[in-house]
Design an enzyme around this catalytic site. Structure first.
Site, PDB file in Angstrom:
ATOM      1  N   HIS A 118      47.297  48.100 -58.543  1.00  0.00           N
ATOM      2  CA  HIS A 118      45.970  48.112 -59.152  1.00  0.00           C
ATOM      3  C   HIS A 118      46.041  47.666 -60.608  1.00  0.00           C
ATOM      4  O   HIS A 118      47.121  47.571 -61.184  1.00  0.00           O
ATOM      5  CB  HIS A 118      45.360  49.521 -59.085  1.00  0.00           C
ATOM      6  CG  HIS A 118      46.180  50.569 -59.778  1.00  0.00           C
ATOM      7  ND1 HIS A 118      46.986  51.464 -59.095  1.00  0.00           N
ATOM      8  CD2 HIS A 118      46.339  50.891 -61.102  1.00  0.00           C
ATOM      9  CE1 HIS A 118      47.587  52.273 -59.943  1.00  0.00           C
ATOM     10  NE2 HIS A 118      47.208  51.940 -61.181  1.00  0.00           N
ATOM     11  N   ARG A 166      43.259  36.528 -57.381  1.00  0.00           N
ATOM     12  CA  ARG A 166      42.494  35.475 -56.704  1.00  0.00           C
ATOM     13  C   ARG A 166      41.253  36.073 -56.037  1.00  0.00           C
ATOM     14  O   ARG A 166      41.324  37.174 -55.485  1.00  0.00           O
ATOM     15  CB  ARG A 166      43.368  34.754 -55.685  1.00  0.00           C
ATOM     16  CG  ARG A 166      44.567  34.064 -56.325  1.00  0.00           C
ATOM     17  CD  ARG A 166      45.386  33.266 -55.316  1.00  0.00           C
ATOM     18  NE  ARG A 166      46.499  32.589 -56.002  1.00  0.00           N
ATOM     19  CZ  ARG A 166      47.720  33.082 -56.085  1.00  0.00           C
ATOM     20  NH1 ARG A 166      48.016  34.257 -55.536  1.00  0.00           N
ATOM     21  NH2 ARG A 166      48.663  32.421 -56.735  1.00  0.00           N
ATOM     22  N   GLU A 181      42.357  37.509 -65.464  1.00  0.00           N
ATOM     23  CA  GLU A 181      42.136  36.132 -65.038  1.00  0.00           C
ATOM     24  C   GLU A 181      41.732  36.120 -63.573  1.00  0.00           C
ATOM     25  O   GLU A 181      42.467  36.621 -62.708  1.00  0.00           O
ATOM     26  CB  GLU A 181      43.398  35.293 -65.231  1.00  0.00           C
ATOM     27  CG  GLU A 181      43.236  33.858 -64.720  1.00  0.00           C
ATOM     28  CD  GLU A 181      44.529  33.060 -64.706  1.00  0.00           C
ATOM     29  OE1 GLU A 181      44.501  31.910 -64.232  1.00  0.00           O
ATOM     30  OE2 GLU A 181      45.568  33.591 -65.163  1.00  0.00           O
ATOM     31  N   GLU A 229      41.727  51.333 -61.141  1.00  0.00           N
ATOM     32  CA  GLU A 229      41.835  52.733 -61.540  1.00  0.00           C
ATOM     33  C   GLU A 229      41.056  52.958 -62.837  1.00  0.00           C
ATOM     34  O   GLU A 229      41.047  52.097 -63.719  1.00  0.00           O
ATOM     35  CB  GLU A 229      43.298  53.113 -61.751  1.00  0.00           C
ATOM     36  CG  GLU A 229      43.496  54.589 -62.097  1.00  0.00           C
ATOM     37  CD  GLU A 229      44.941  54.952 -62.365  1.00  0.00           C
ATOM     38  OE1 GLU A 229      45.250  56.154 -62.375  1.00  0.00           O
ATOM     39  OE2 GLU A 229      45.761  54.026 -62.573  1.00  0.00           O
TER      40      GLU A 229
END
Length: 250
Positions: A74, A10, A56, A119
């Protein structure tokens, strides 16, 4: 069935996030869903593999803020040379977060505008900046591994044991190298984690939504949001740590 389709996060400013990912990771928009209260945008490299995962971004129109939590770690993206890739990002104005030297020379980290950690890893497969894995932290390694292997038929293809923690990488046995994997991080000190809401879910794909859901229910996965409750477009279960797993069709 069950290969990883995307990771959802988000964001608080969709335009800023889109600019960051398209400018710095050369991502392009692969799809968009505009609803009354939110927008979903799917991103990936132009030459992403057919079974490569997408990112997304979810933007809620009410202007809410999010907490990062620590249950999600991550996403990792690929490059040929971590030093060259990090220098490229620094030259483009990305904030210096964890350079390759601070990570033993084998990887590095940056953060996106919302603070999600990214990363950078060296891989000899996959498009540059394509998604390599998503790291999540688990409170019971054996339980989590068992869930992904029994519920999703995943294969534990790599493990690394250290003094204070262990890493376990899983994905379907027949998945190509370019497919994204899930990295389970287990810390030995017995700590607990907060999910937060800045990360949303992992999504796995199937050819048959209802058949896949019946399989999951037969394997005693959590009945969280069944296909009917999602207008027969997708469904959700949860892993042992409460992380949402979306089931989508190809």
């Amino acid at each position: 069935m069950w290969s990883l389709d995307h990771t959802m996060m988000r964001v608080e400013d969709l335009d800023a996030s889109l600019d960051w990912y398209t400018t710095h990771l050369d991502y392009e928009e692969k799809g968009r869903w505009e609803a009354d209260t939110f927008t979903n945008v799917f991103l990936g490299p132009e030459d992403v593999h057919d079974e490569g995962a997408l990112l997304e971004l979810t933007y809620n129109h009410d202007g809410r803020s999010y907490t990062m939590g620590d249950a999600w770690g991550h996403i990792a993206v690929r490059c040929d040379d971590v030093y060259e890739a990090y220098d490229e990002l620094m030259d483009a104005g990305v904030e210096d977060y964890r350079d390759p030297d601070s990570c033993g020379g084998s990887y590095a980290f940056v953060t996106d505008p919302d603070g999600h950690e990214i990363e950078i890893v060296e891989r000899d497969h996959g498009a540059k900046w394509s998604l390599d894995h998503t790291m999540i932290r688990v409170e019971d390694a054996e339980q989590a591994i068992g869930w992904y292997t029994r519920k999703l038929d995943y294969d534990l293809f790599r493990r690394e044991e250290f003094d204070d923690f262990a890493l376990y990488f899983l994905k379907p046995e027949d998945a190509p190298d370019e497919a994204m994997s899930v990295e389970l991080t287990y810390n030995y000190d017995g700590r607990s984690y907060e999910l937060g809401d800045a990360w949303g879910h992992l999504a796995v794909q199937t050819d048959d939504l209802h058949g896949a859901w019946e399989t999951l229910m037969g394997r005693h996965a959590e009945d969280y949001r069944n296909p009917e409750s999602c207008d027969d477009r997708y469904a959700f279960t949860k892993d042992p740590d409460g992380r949402e797993i979306e089931i989508v069709t190809n």
